[in-house]
Scaffold this motif. Structure first.
Motif, short mmCIF file in Angstrom:
data_model
loop_
_atom_site.label_atom_id
_atom_site.label_comp_id
_atom_site.label_asym_id
_atom_site.label_seq_id
_atom_site.Cartn_x
_atom_site.Cartn_y
_atom_site.Cartn_z
N HIS A 1 0.86 -1.18 0.00
CA HIS A 1 0.00 0.00 0.00
C HIS A 1 0.90 1.23 0.00
O HIS A 1 1.83 1.33 0.80
N VAL A 2 0.63 2.14 -0.90
CA VAL A 2 1.37 3.40 -0.98
C VAL A 2 0.42 4.53 -0.58
O VAL A 2 -0.60 4.75 -1.24
N VAL A 3 0.75 5.22 0.50
CA VAL A 3 -0.11 6.27 1.05
C VAL A 3 0.62 7.60 0.99
O VAL A 3 1.70 7.76 1.59
N LEU A 4 0.07 8.55 0.24
CA LEU A 4 0.61 9.91 0.21
C LEU A 4 -0.21 10.77 1.18
O LEU A 4 -1.40 10.95 0.99
N SER A 5 0.47 11.29 2.19
CA SER A 5 -0.19 12.14 3.20
C SER A 5 0.33 13.56 3.07
O SER A 5 1.54 13.80 3.15
N VAL A 6 -0.59 14.49 2.86
CA VAL A 6 -0.24 15.91 2.82
C VAL A 6 -0.54 16.49 4.20
O VAL A 6 -1.71 16.59 4.60
N VAL A 7 0.50 16.85 4.92
CA VAL A 7 0.37 17.32 6.31
C VAL A 7 0.37 18.85 6.30
O VAL A 7 1.36 19.48 5.90
N HIS A 8 -0.74 19.43 6.73
CA HIS A 8 -0.89 20.89 6.74
C HIS A 8 -1.18 21.34 8.18
O HIS A 8 -2.31 21.34 8.64
N PRO A 9 -0.13 21.73 8.91
CA PRO A 9 -0.33 22.06 10.33
C PRO A 9 -1.09 23.36 10.57
O PRO A 9 -1.75 23.51 11.59
N LYS A 10 -1.02 24.33 9.64
CA LYS A 10 -1.65 25.63 9.84
C LYS A 10 -2.52 25.99 8.62
O LYS A 10 -2.19 26.91 7.85
N PRO A 11 -3.63 25.33 8.41
CA PRO A 11 -4.46 25.63 7.23
C PRO A 11 -5.08 27.02 7.29
O PRO A 11 -5.43 27.59 6.25
N ASP A 12 -5.23 27.59 8.49
CA ASP A 12 -5.83 28.91 8.61
C ASP A 12 -4.85 30.02 8.26
O ASP A 12 -5.26 31.15 7.93
N ALA A 13 -3.53 29.73 8.30
CA ALA A 13 -2.53 30.76 8.05
C ALA A 13 -1.97 30.72 6.64
O ALA A 13 -1.38 31.69 6.18
N LEU A 14 -2.13 29.59 5.94
CA LEU A 14 -1.56 29.46 4.60
C LEU A 14 -2.46 28.55 3.76
O LEU A 14 -2.73 27.41 4.14
N ALA A 15 -2.93 29.07 2.64
CA ALA A 15 -3.72 28.27 1.71
C ALA A 15 -2.76 27.58 0.72
O ALA A 15 -1.86 28.22 0.17
N VAL A 16 -2.95 26.30 0.51
CA VAL A 16 -2.06 25.51 -0.35
C VAL A 16 -2.88 24.88 -1.47
O VAL A 16 -3.92 24.26 -1.22
N GLU A 17 -2.40 25.04 -2.69
CA GLU A 17 -3.04 24.44 -3.85
C GLU A 17 -2.22 23.24 -4.31
O GLU A 17 -1.17 23.39 -4.96
N PHE A 18 -2.67 22.07 -3.95
CA PHE A 18 -1.96 20.84 -4.29
C PHE A 18 -2.99 19.73 -4.44
O PHE A 18 -3.71 19.40 -3.51
N HIS A 19 -3.05 19.16 -5.64
CA HIS A 19 -4.02 18.10 -5.93
C HIS A 19 -3.36 16.75 -5.68
O HIS A 19 -2.74 16.17 -6.59
N ALA A 20 -3.50 16.28 -4.46
CA ALA A 20 -2.80 15.05 -4.06
C ALA A 20 -3.28 13.84 -4.85
O ALA A 20 -2.48 13.00 -5.27
N GLU A 21 -4.58 13.74 -5.06
CA GLU A 21 -5.12 12.56 -5.75
C GLU A 21 -4.60 12.48 -7.18
O GLU A 21 -4.20 11.40 -7.65
N ASP A 22 -4.58 13.62 -7.88
CA ASP A 22 -4.07 13.63 -9.25
C ASP A 22 -2.57 13.33 -9.28
O ASP A 22 -2.08 12.64 -10.18
N ALA A 23 -1.82 13.85 -8.31
CA ALA A 23 -0.39 13.62 -8.26
C ALA A 23 -0.07 12.14 -8.05
O ALA A 23 0.84 11.58 -8.68
N VAL A 24 -0.84 11.49 -7.19
CA VAL A 24 -0.64 10.06 -6.95
C VAL A 24 -0.92 9.26 -8.21
O VAL A 24 -0.16 8.35 -8.59
N GLU A 25 -2.00 9.61 -8.88
CA GLU A 25 -2.38 8.85 -10.08
C GLU A 25 -1.40 9.09 -11.22
O GLU A 25 -1.01 8.14 -11.92
N ASP A 26 -0.99 10.33 -11.44
CA ASP A 26 -0.15 10.64 -12.59
C ASP A 26 1.29 10.16 -12.41
O ASP A 26 1.91 9.69 -13.37
N TYR A 27 1.84 10.29 -11.22
CA TYR A 27 3.24 9.97 -11.01
C TYR A 27 3.43 8.57 -10.42
O TYR A 27 4.04 7.70 -11.05
N ILE A 28 2.90 8.36 -9.22
CA ILE A 28 3.11 7.07 -8.55
C ILE A 28 2.38 5.96 -9.29
O ILE A 28 2.91 4.84 -9.46
#
Length: 530
Positions: free
Chosen positions: A201-228
């Motif tokens: 099982h390969v699990v990609l976890s995007v850890v965002h400790p401060k979501p209220d202070a910084l907005a992040v645009e990263f499509h984890a599901e697409d990245a897993v499918e396209d690369y891994i």
């Protein structure tokens, strides 16, 4: 007063025969029945075959085809390769040699692009077959040897034979890695890569400790499918992969980083010691690696640093920053972590927003994943060059190298499990071997024997049998029923049975004494009568 009359001989005889019957039933029926019902059940196992297995005898036979412009060059190349590999006990080469057809030779000399030359050779020879490799002479080379992404290497002329031998030994066949894969004591590479398995099982976890202070645009599901996903598709013949992505919020970690002034856009950076990062895995393990099944899980974690902790640089044990375009680290048999720091411009915005470089981050994860799954890095060889990875897919010869490595490693692991179990059975008499465990052990032994035969014929079939042998051996070794009677050793068994049988055995022993005396008296009386 009259004397009591002695017992008649008939009554004495009846009493003695009754005692003899009781003793006979106890000894002839009772003791064997007790012995049979209290014995440890063990299925017959092929101990002789298990003891004859040796991991050092496992060697892979592979086909190598040498194609040169003339016989003299072909003979020199073949002789040098044979001399190098004749003492190898992990790789046995089946070498064939051919003379390059005139039309193909002229084409290779006129083509400037290396990839186009590979396509020309692929049209004349079969480069898709597993466990095969071609070395073809091509004069138009800037180096002595050029290794393509296919099962093909070009060499310039006969003077490149030494370089070609090193390329085959270190890059293509990786003999040192294979030798480490079959040893009982794991080497560094084996300690890093995941153990053999049918599924990961390969699990990609995007850890965002401060979501209220910084907005992040990263499509984890697409990245897993396209690369891994594209990467593991090439490994589908070896393993089954389950891919998953998830976002983890408010999972903060105290890096205990030290602020260091510099000349960057930030004017400073935060330094964290390398050994401190290993403590981060404990926090990630709590939430980042859910137990979706009993199969091994490869964890890939992208840690999004908040602005007040950015940029973060990893320092080595000598207090020197590790220079890398991506700050990342890897934990053996666990996974990898990438530390992403937003830019100073992102953090100065009214509403801080950051868009991580997907290609750079996923490229780092793929490099970590290659190492964790067993694809070895290629050391530098003077006069040789390897084709760069233009996509996420592994090179064809890397797949064959991984196939050979996993086959030998699984055979070694299966043999080690069976040998350990056989040793335990010899040392501990209370281990139960039921029919299911016996079937797994016998199946593992048969699979090992069949895989050893196929190592010289069909590597892919040998790999599948070695995987089956490994799974069966591990299943037998880890079977919970083996522990059924370990809590009840022999001393406790006798402590329970002796108080039960001792009161019964006293009358039996006394009866035996009286019976012997009575039978002896009967014999003496008979002799006197005669």
């Amino acid at each position: 007063m009259t004397k009591m009359e002695p017992k008649s001989e008939v009554e004495e005889s009846n009493r003695m025969w009754a005692s003899a019957s009781f003793v006979g039933v106890l000894i002839v029926i009772g003791l064997p029945l007790w012995w049979k019902t209290t014995e440890v059940y063990r299925v017959a196992l092929p101990y002789d075959k298990i003891n004859t297995f040796t991991t050092l005898s496992h060697a892979v036979t592979t086909e190598l085809t040498v194609v040169a412009n003339d016989d003299a060059t072909a003979d020199q190349i073949v002789d040098n390769i044979k001399k190098e590999f004749e003492e190898s006990d992990v790789i046995k080469l089946n070498i064939k040699k051919f003379i390059l057809p005139d039309g193909l030779r002229r084409t290779l000399d006129s083509v400037a692009d290396d990839q186009e030359a590979v396509e020309e050779v692929a049209g004349a020879y079969d480069l898709k077959k597993h466990n095969t490799f071609y070395v073809v002479q091509r004069s138009q080379l800037y180096q002595d040897v050029w290794l393509s992404r296919e099962r093909l290497a070009f060499f310039k002329d006969a003077t490149a034979s030494r370089t070609l031998v090193e390329v085959l030994r270190q890059w293509v066949y990786q003999t040192s890695v294979l030798e480490g894969g079959r040893l009982e004591k794991p080497d560094v590479a084996r300690q890093t890569r995941f153990p053999p398995g049918e599924e990961y099982h390969v699990v990609l976890s995007v850890v965002h400790p401060k979501p209220d202070a910084l907005a992040v645009e990263f499509h984890a599901e697409d990245a897993v499918e396209d690369y891994i996903g594209s990467f593991v598709d090439e490994l589908s013949e070896l393993h089954n992969f389950t891919l998953k992505s998830q976002w983890l919020y408010l999972l903060d970690f105290d890096f205990q980083a030290k602020e260091v002034k510099d000349t960057s856009e930030w004017g400073r950076h935060f330094a964290v010691r390398q050994e401190r990062l290993q403590l981060m895995l404990t926090r990630l393990e709590e939430r980042a690696a859910p137990q979706v099944s009993s199969r091994p899980t490869v964890n890939l974690a992208l840690y999004l640093l908040p602005c007040h902790q950015a940029p973060l640089l990893i320092y080595d044990n000598n207090d020197k920053p590790i220079k890398s375009p991506v700050q990342a680290f890897m934990s053996p048999k666990w996974g990898g972590v990438v530390m992403y720091s937003p830019s100073a411009a992102d953090c100065r915005a009214a509403e801080p927003t950051s868009s991580p470089d997907v290609r750079l981050i996923m490229g780092t994860f793929l490099a970590q994943l290659r190492t964790l799954l067993g694809i070895a890095d290629t050391p530098s060889i003077e006069g040789a060059a390897a084709a760069a990875l233009r996509s996420v897919r592994a090179r064809r010869w890397e797949l064959d190298a991984l196939l050979r490595l996993r086959t030998l490693e699984q055979l070694a692991a299966a043999h080690a499990a069976l040998a350990s179990l056989a040793q335990l059975l010899g040392e501990i008499s209370n281990i139960v071997i039921n029919d299911e465990v016996g079937a797994s052990i016998n199946s593992a032994v048969k699979s090992i024997e069949a895989a050893e035969e196929l190592l010289s014929k069909d590597l892919l079939a040998a790999y599948r049998l070695s995987l089956r042998a490994h799974i069966d051996a591990e299943t037998a070794f880890m079977e919970p029923s083996l522990l059924a009677l370990l809590y009840f050793p022999d001393d406790q068994k006798y402590a329970i049975y002796i108080p039960l049988f001792l009161p019964i055995m006293f009358p039996v022993i006394l009866s035996l004494k009286n019976l012997l005396l009575w039978f002896r008296g009967k014999a003496v009386h008979k002799e006197k009568t005669e």
